[in-house]
Design a protein around this motif. Sequence first.
Motif, PDB file in Angstrom:
ATOM      1  N   UNK A  12      -3.884   7.420  -5.991  1.00 13.43           N
ATOM      2  CA  UNK A  12      -3.099   6.417  -5.524  1.00 13.43           C
ATOM      3  C   UNK A  12      -3.101   7.015  -4.473  1.00 13.43           C
ATOM      4  N   UNK A  13      -3.215   8.014  -3.321  1.00 11.11           N
ATOM      5  CA  UNK A  13      -2.904   8.624  -2.054  1.00 11.11           C
ATOM      6  C   UNK A  13      -4.207   7.937  -1.479  1.00 11.11           C
ATOM      7  N   UNK A  14      -5.448   8.127  -1.741  1.00  6.63           N
ATOM      8  CA  UNK A  14      -6.877   8.047  -0.986  1.00  6.63           C
ATOM      9  C   UNK A  14      -6.912   6.389  -0.970  1.00  6.63           C
ATOM     10  N   UNK A  15      -7.064   5.918  -1.992  1.00 14.26           N
ATOM     11  CA  UNK A  15      -6.793   4.128  -2.260  1.00 14.26           C
ATOM     12  C   UNK A  15      -6.430   3.413  -0.898  1.00 14.26           C
ATOM     13  N   UNK A  16      -4.753   3.580  -0.960  1.00 18.45           N
ATOM     14  CA  UNK A  16      -4.620   3.004   0.459  1.00 18.45           C
ATOM     15  C   UNK A  16      -4.715   3.778   1.761  1.00 18.45           C
ATOM     16  N   UNK A  67       0.818  -1.179  -0.090  1.00 16.36           N
ATOM     17  CA  UNK A  67      -0.240   0.211   0.150  1.00 16.36           C
ATOM     18  C   UNK A  67       1.237   1.330  -0.016  1.00 16.36           C
ATOM     19  N   UNK A  68       1.928   1.201   1.010  1.00 17.55           N
ATOM     20  CA  UNK A  68       2.715   2.473   1.139  1.00 17.55           C
ATOM     21  C   UNK A  68       3.208   2.887  -0.926  1.00 17.55           C
ATOM     22  N   UNK A  69       4.589   1.178  -1.139  1.00 19.13           N
ATOM     23  CA  UNK A  69       4.320   1.613  -2.443  1.00 19.13           C
ATOM     24  C   UNK A  69       3.702   2.317  -3.477  1.00 19.13           C
ATOM     25  N   UNK A  70       2.184   2.216  -3.538  1.00 21.83           N
ATOM     26  CA  UNK A  70       1.564   2.539  -3.943  1.00 21.83           C
ATOM     27  C   UNK A  70       1.748   4.106  -3.929  1.00 21.83           C
ATOM     28  N   UNK A  71       1.105   4.535  -2.235  1.00 24.28           N
ATOM     29  CA  UNK A  71       0.813   5.867  -2.285  1.00 24.28           C
ATOM     30  C   UNK A  71       1.857   6.787  -2.784  1.00 24.28           C
ATOM     31  N   UNK A  72       3.468   5.542  -2.641  1.00 19.46           N
ATOM     32  CA  UNK A  72       4.634   6.541  -3.233  1.00 19.46           C
ATOM     33  C   UNK A  72       4.714   7.290  -4.422  1.00 19.46           C
TER      34      UNK A  72
END
Lengths: 111, 164, 632
Positions: C455-459, C99-104
């Motif tokens: 990409x930020x809100x989904x995680x 999740x944090x990779x996606x967020x990043x």
Amino acid sequence: MPINYYIFLAVALFSIGVMGVLTRRNAIIVFMCIELMLNAVNLLLVAFSKMHHATALAGDAATMVGAEAQLFVFFIMVVAAAEVSVGLAIIVMMYRNIHSVDINFLNRLKH
Amino acid sequence: MSITEILFWFLTALALLSALMVVFSKNPVHSVLWLIAVFFAISGHYIILNAQFLAIVNLIVYAGAIMVLFLFVIMLMNLNAETEPQKNRWLWWAGTIAGGSLMLVIIAALKNTENQMAQIKGGDIGLIQNLGKVLFNDYVLPFEISSVLFLSAMVGAVVIGKKD
Amino acid sequence: MTKLTYLIPLFPLIGFLVNGLGRRVLPKSFSGAFGSLTVLASFILSVLIFMEVRVDGFTAQQIRLFSFINTASLNIPFAFQIDQLSSLFLLIITGVGFLIHVYSTAYMSNEGSDHYARYFAYLNLFVFSMLLLVLGANYVIMFIGWEGVGLCSYLLIGYWFKNGDYNNAAKKAFVMNRIGDLGFLLAVFWMIGQFGTTNFSDIFPRANDTAPAVLTGITLLLFVGATGKSAQIPLYTWLPDAMAGPTPVSALIHAATMVTAGIYMIARSNILYTLAPVTPSIVAVIGLATSILAATIAIQQNDIKKVLAYSTVSQLGLMFLGLGVGAYTGAVFHVMTHAFFKALLFLGAGSVIHAMHHEQDIRNMGGLKKHLPVTHLTFLIGCIAIAGIPPFSGFFSKDEILMGAFAHSPVLYFIGTFSALLTAFYMFRLYAMTFLGTFRGTHEQEHHLHESPAAITIPLVILALLAVVAGFLGIPEVFAKDAHWLQHFLAPVFADSTARQEAHAISHNTEYAMMGGTVLAILVIMFYALKKFGAYTKTGEEASGFAKLLANKWYVDEIYEAVISRPLRGLSVFFNNVIERSAIDGIVNGTGKFIQYSSRQLRWLQSGQVGSYILIMVVATVVFFIIQIFGK
């Protein structure tokens, strides 16, 4: 004659030769001093040859012990003659190149 | 003191004196002449030691041939006393002291050796006959090779001395 | 399935190599997607392995890959261990990590493409090291991962390496960690000396026959390592400074995973700690002290990430309290729930910072509720979860630790509860100052306020869901019998320890009363904080008195500076000026000068004049004669 006398004489001659090599700067004189040293050694060789001969005679009247040493001196003289001819040729060449026979000018070794 | 001993001491004194004069002479020609005197004295010693062959060879080769060669060279170059100003007194003293100490050290080292006698009169190994037998029986190969040495020295001297 | 375990760390390693080596040529879209996908692949594998492990009766498996150190007396294999504990951590690491990779990919999108790839390379390397840490079947492999995560932490804190302060923060983290790591290393050496092996499966059965003093020494040294990595007193000061790194890094490394390595390690070695006589009490006391200290500091912090950082330290302290009182399941449970809600909070904070254009001071925020609805909602969920309001996850895990503490000693319980109350206070202070009230920033900032991309809100949403429901994995026995799934799941790992602990039955009524009292107190504090800080206006006046002490973090950094750094620096200056300059330089320079001088003298020997050479030769001959003849 005691062998010591000959030894001392030879050593004295040799040392005089060394002194000459060290103090003189004329290449020819230096060369001559080397000849002097050679002769001192020759004299010593002959003296020793006679010493050994005298010792060997006591056992065997017909011994030839000592002859080799004198032949050795003979060969030294042969080699010395050859050496002098080449050495003097070198000195001549040196004189031709730097117009001097002073060995202090031969300081190319430094460079 | 027998006549032989007198002769011995005389020749010894002559050799040493002449040797010193070789070193201290200003004129190279004088040095050569003094050196010839040394060779004569040494030849005299050879005779006392009954090494007649060597005495003669010494005179012929050294005093005759070699020293004449020296004289030739000196005269060719026209060297005289002024060509060698001895400036460095320090080096002179150093050389003298070094040579003197060499003599002292060797003499000091050898003075306590067992004293044997060298045969002076008599003993015939130094005669030409005997030396010749040994030379041509046992040392004929070195003797022949020495002729090659002479040849090469001769060629070398010519090549080096050639003017080009 | 366990045969494929080696693939789990291998995928992030491949991601690291590809991104790291190709960072100059790879386009941003590729490096971000590739970095995330490798972690996703590991996550899928972890889930598959978890499916296998969750079956009842699964026993721990060692997967031996190759021989790592092989000598006559010492044999350390490169082996992985799959059991309930490592499987659970695998899920947390790869899941939250993904999740944090996606967020990043969205958060770091302003970076240049090579720095972007470098970021993902570091992140992948971190995941790899962390997986190595939890998978290792012996302390040496664990130590490799342990050092690896420390290195990645250093690299990522100093990711913006052009800023000197950030570099200093990175160095501080590294040095503090090294101090702890030394303890760990000494413990490993001691274990090798004592047991001749470092394999978990070999050491733990023999712990019972080992002298208590030895066990105490080993466990204390291990705990020193844990205090470094998991930011406990006295080595905690690096964690707040570590907020210099990008926010997703703070979420992943400094909240969800790396800092829990110490808890994992102690939970893994639980039998050693249970058998050691003194250590658990020390762990509990230090954990509790850290918890209180960090919580008090958090009250007065104004940097949104600093508050979260101190909150993390405080929660980690609670976990150590749990470990210390023998509530291993509770501690691991809290690790899990904390990973969800703290990652959520950090990512939410990152979203706020993103929207505010790198403004981190909450005094300049306020009223963000209407601008960032998704972030607001998820952040609120995170706050409720961490504050411990039922039925959100934090309540269950914290409750379990506190119950364990009560069973041990009521004093521990009350202090721990106090820490929990402080948590509620500073979290809602943070929430209120950030999202409620009116906007206090500049007009330009207000103009640019916007909700973050998907990409930020989904995680955020996923983590929020997890933060809500994760608690139901461990419903305490008061509410429903045998509903504590996690305890059941982890039972094989802690079986030996549980068998040795005395059972403290707490009557259900007491438990209800305590729970009710705590929740009531939390709610009161929550409303008080919301009311007090909801209408916060900038006053500009400095904090004074006790508040100033808290705002300056109890002056711990200054105390360390005075007690440790300054004497050390003085010693260094002394060494530099006296030992280095005079003695060592003196020797070195003296050698050089002597050689120069003697060379200058010896140069006269090489006059180039033949005469002098012969003179030297004669003199030498004389000397040799003298030595030879008279020297005897």
